[in-house]
Each structure stands twice: as C-alpha cells, then as structure tokens.
Design an enzyme around this catalytic site. Sequence first.
Site, PDB file in Angstrom:
ATOM      1  N   ASP A 201      22.319 139.208  26.425  1.00 22.81           N
ATOM      2  CA  ASP A 201      21.781 139.616  27.729  1.00 22.81           C
ATOM      3  C   ASP A 201      20.763 138.615  28.268  1.00 22.81           C
ATOM      4  O   ASP A 201      19.927 138.965  29.095  1.00 22.81           O
ATOM      5  CB  ASP A 201      21.147 141.001  27.616  1.00 22.81           C
ATOM      6  CG  ASP A 201      20.003 141.044  26.616  1.00 22.81           C
ATOM      7  OD1 ASP A 201      19.728 140.003  25.982  1.00 22.81           O
ATOM      8  OD2 ASP A 201      19.378 142.111  26.465  1.00 22.81           O
TER       9      ASP A 201
ATOM     10  N   CYS B 155      18.343 137.236  24.134  1.00 19.48           N
ATOM     11  CA  CYS B 155      18.667 137.386  22.717  1.00 19.48           C
ATOM     12  C   CYS B 155      17.606 136.782  21.814  1.00 19.48           C
ATOM     13  O   CYS B 155      17.295 137.334  20.755  1.00 19.48           O
ATOM     14  CB  CYS B 155      20.046 136.818  22.409  1.00 19.48           C
ATOM     15  SG  CYS B 155      20.236 135.070  22.819  1.00 19.48           S
TER      16      CYS B 155
ATOM     17  N   HIS C 148      23.736 131.692  21.551  1.00 17.24           N
ATOM     18  CA  HIS C 148      23.221 133.037  21.296  1.00 17.24           C
ATOM     19  C   HIS C 148      22.467 133.080  19.971  1.00 17.24           C
ATOM     20  O   HIS C 148      22.856 132.439  18.997  1.00 17.24           O
ATOM     21  CB  HIS C 148      24.397 134.014  21.257  1.00 17.24           C
ATOM     22  CG  HIS C 148      24.018 135.429  20.958  1.00 17.24           C
ATOM     23  ND1 HIS C 148      23.568 136.296  21.933  1.00 17.24           N
ATOM     24  CD2 HIS C 148      24.009 136.128  19.804  1.00 17.24           C
ATOM     25  CE1 HIS C 148      23.318 137.475  21.379  1.00 17.24           C
ATOM     26  NE2 HIS C 148      23.569 137.391  20.089  1.00 17.24           N
TER      27      HIS C 148
ATOM     28  N   HIS D 110      30.340 123.073  42.985  1.00 14.43           N
ATOM     29  CA  HIS D 110      31.110 124.153  42.364  1.00 14.43           C
ATOM     30  C   HIS D 110      30.348 124.678  41.163  1.00 14.43           C
ATOM     31  O   HIS D 110      29.782 123.909  40.393  1.00 14.43           O
ATOM     32  CB  HIS D 110      32.480 123.618  41.922  1.00 14.43           C
ATOM     33  CG  HIS D 110      33.324 123.117  43.045  1.00 14.43           C
ATOM     34  ND1 HIS D 110      34.468 122.378  42.853  1.00 14.43           N
ATOM     35  CD2 HIS D 110      33.173 123.223  44.393  1.00 14.43           C
ATOM     36  CE1 HIS D 110      34.993 122.053  44.027  1.00 14.43           C
ATOM     37  NE2 HIS D 110      34.217 122.578  44.973  1.00 14.43           N
TER      38      HIS D 110
END
Length: 409
Positions: free
Chosen positions: A216, A219, A323, A403
């Site tokens: 989220d 971490c 993560h 982009h």
Amino acid sequence: MSLTLRCRGPNGQCTLSGVDTGMSIQAFLEMLSEKTGVSSGVIEILTGFPPKAIQVPQDGTVFSLALANGDTLTVRQSSTATTTATATAPQAAPSGSAVGAVSTSGTHTQDVPQGSADSTAATLYGDLPYVDEDEMLARAIAASLEGAAAPAAGPIALPAGRSSQQQLQQRRGPEEGEVSARTVSNAPAGGGPAPQSVLVPGGDGSCVVRRVIDSDNSCLFNAVGYVMERSRTKADDLRKVVAQVVASDPVTFNDSFLGKEVNEYCSWIQQKNNWGGAIELFILAQHYGREIAAFDIQTKRCDVYGQDKGYEDRALLIYDGLHYDAMAVAAFEGASEELDVTMFCPRCRDGEAIMAAAEELVAAAHAARQFSDTANFRLRCGVCQIGLKGEKEAVEHAKATGHSNFAEF
C-alpha cells in the site's frame, strides 16, 4: 565472476552490467569515465550508505575493490585533483595510495555522516532515494506495477488504478488475514515457491518466517511497525516520527541530503503514497534504539541500520525490489503470529543462528527469483505499446513522451 553495478555521476545515473571482477583497474576507471564524464585519472569512487570513498590502487583488478553485486557507486572528481588541476595535469594516484576504505563484509553498516551540512551533502549526493526526477519517475513506475497510487514524480505522475499486471493477479497484495507468499511475475515457470520459513539451527523447532505486509506504499513503515510493536498499522505514526526528526535536525538532514527543501520533505514523507528508504530506516533504528537489518532478495545483501550505536537488539526486514515484508522467529512451523519473537541479540550464539536462518530464507527466495529486477524487467507502454527494458528505459520514455502508464509483460 561478473557484477551489475548502479552508478551515479555528473552525467546522471546508469547501470553497469557484466563488470568482470578480473577486469583491470585502469579499464574499469575508463568505463566509469565514459559513463560519468569524470576523467579516469581523477576519479573518486564512493559506495555504501553513507557513501564512503574506497581505496583504488593503480594496478590490480576489480576484484581488489571488494565490490558486491548490486552495489551503488557514486563517482566524482577527487577533491585533491580539484585543488591541483589549475597547476598540473591530473595524475593517477600512486600505487598503494588510499583515498578511503571499503568494507569487505557482506553486511553493511548504515549510518549518517557527522560534520558540516556542506560535507554531508557532498558525500551523499546522488545516493539517496529522493535526489532527482529520474529516481522519482523510477519509483512512480515501480508503484504503477504494484497497482497502487504512484508517488509524486515531478511533472509526470502515474495514475492510480489497476494495471494489466494487477488484473492478471500478479504481484498482488494479501487478502485480509492472509500470510502466504506474495506472487512475483518473474519467478521461473514451474520453479515452485520458496519456503516461507527456515528452521533455526539448534533452535528446538523454532524458525525464521516471512510475515506479509500489505502493498500500500507504506510497506516499509508497517514492516517496521510489525517488528518493533507487532502492529501493521503504524505507518502514519512512523511517518510523523521521521518528519519530526528531520525538522529537529536541519543540519544533518539538510536540503541537499534530502533532495528537497526540509519543510517540503516533512510534508512529503507524511503522504501515504510516498515510499520510504534508507533515510527512514536510519531514523527509525535510532527512534526505537534497535538495529534494523534489511535483506535484499536480488543481491542477498544485508544492510544493518544503527549497527555502530551499541544497540542490543536487532529486527529483520526483507525487500524484493519493490516491497518490504517483516521477518520474525516463530516458535514452530505454522505457529500463530501471537507467538512471534521479532527482537534478538545478534552477537550471541542464538542470534547468530537466527541470522543464519534468515540468510538461508533470503537465499531460497533469491533462487526462486522472488524479486523484481527493476533494471531488466520487460515493460510495455500502455499508450503507444512500445516495449521497454527496465526502469531506465521506462524513465527515459516517460520523460520524452509524457506517457505514464506501464505494465510488465
């Protein structure tokens, strides 16, 4: 043996792949010179956190530099060369002369330098998570691959929402109460998952186990909250702690150190979508008065924050490239989290056994490729469908085109 190294210098950042440890020092310096724009005769190389100058002999091979795969090098012109450049042409350092020292240990002490704000900024330039637009774009791209709201990234920010990868249920976060392994897209087909626990040698059935933390963007903070306070919901509190420490010490944590103005950083770090890194782990280790050992699955390297402070206890985190999860000592295989032990003395016999089990768990995750190789993963631009390799190409494409929607394939 070949190394992949990350390099930062006056010309920006780059990745050096296939650096043979048998390469001559002179050839290596010329490679760095080509990439960074610093003359090979006056190059100074720094590594670690904080970056420290390493000894670069005139002769020998890259092996003698004791570099580890995945290390980040900061390259700059040596201060000695700067003071003599107006009088003479740059000269290579004499054989055996030292411009610093390098640790040969696989476990790296993490600390913030003492001294003036100017010297701190000079030493740390380019090796922190908040330094430049390229780095912020890279984090935004990584966050988009997590399927979460992206952190701010200068003029380009990736939108929140479900990426193609998330729709395929790759690298998703855990469901409520779930403690199984996070799935990663670059695990080899048919290779099977890595074990989520490893027995502690001589531990009468106890084991080091990986405890999953939600993906989220908080971490790191919630992983620290778990190992320190057994809570996965400490992110907001710990972000405030970091902001307060930075605000209270603007000499150490100055604008150059942070990569942004102090007040701006203090506001930025308290926003839920922005990631933590080395600075935050350093601060939180001091806040709790305990060491934090963070393992990197891709390199199998362990960075220990607060190791030189005399703290008696250590806690463990594990990082997959995007993560952080927590690690704990479970009483037995499958034991409830209520029985977890998350603190141990690293310098006693039991602590050494726990570290050995943690290293084995990280090695197993590495063998199963349970990490995100952000330098080499394949991406596709969701706007023009062009294929890209690694965060570097994605950052360059994002800056050139505007982009900002990427998916891994």
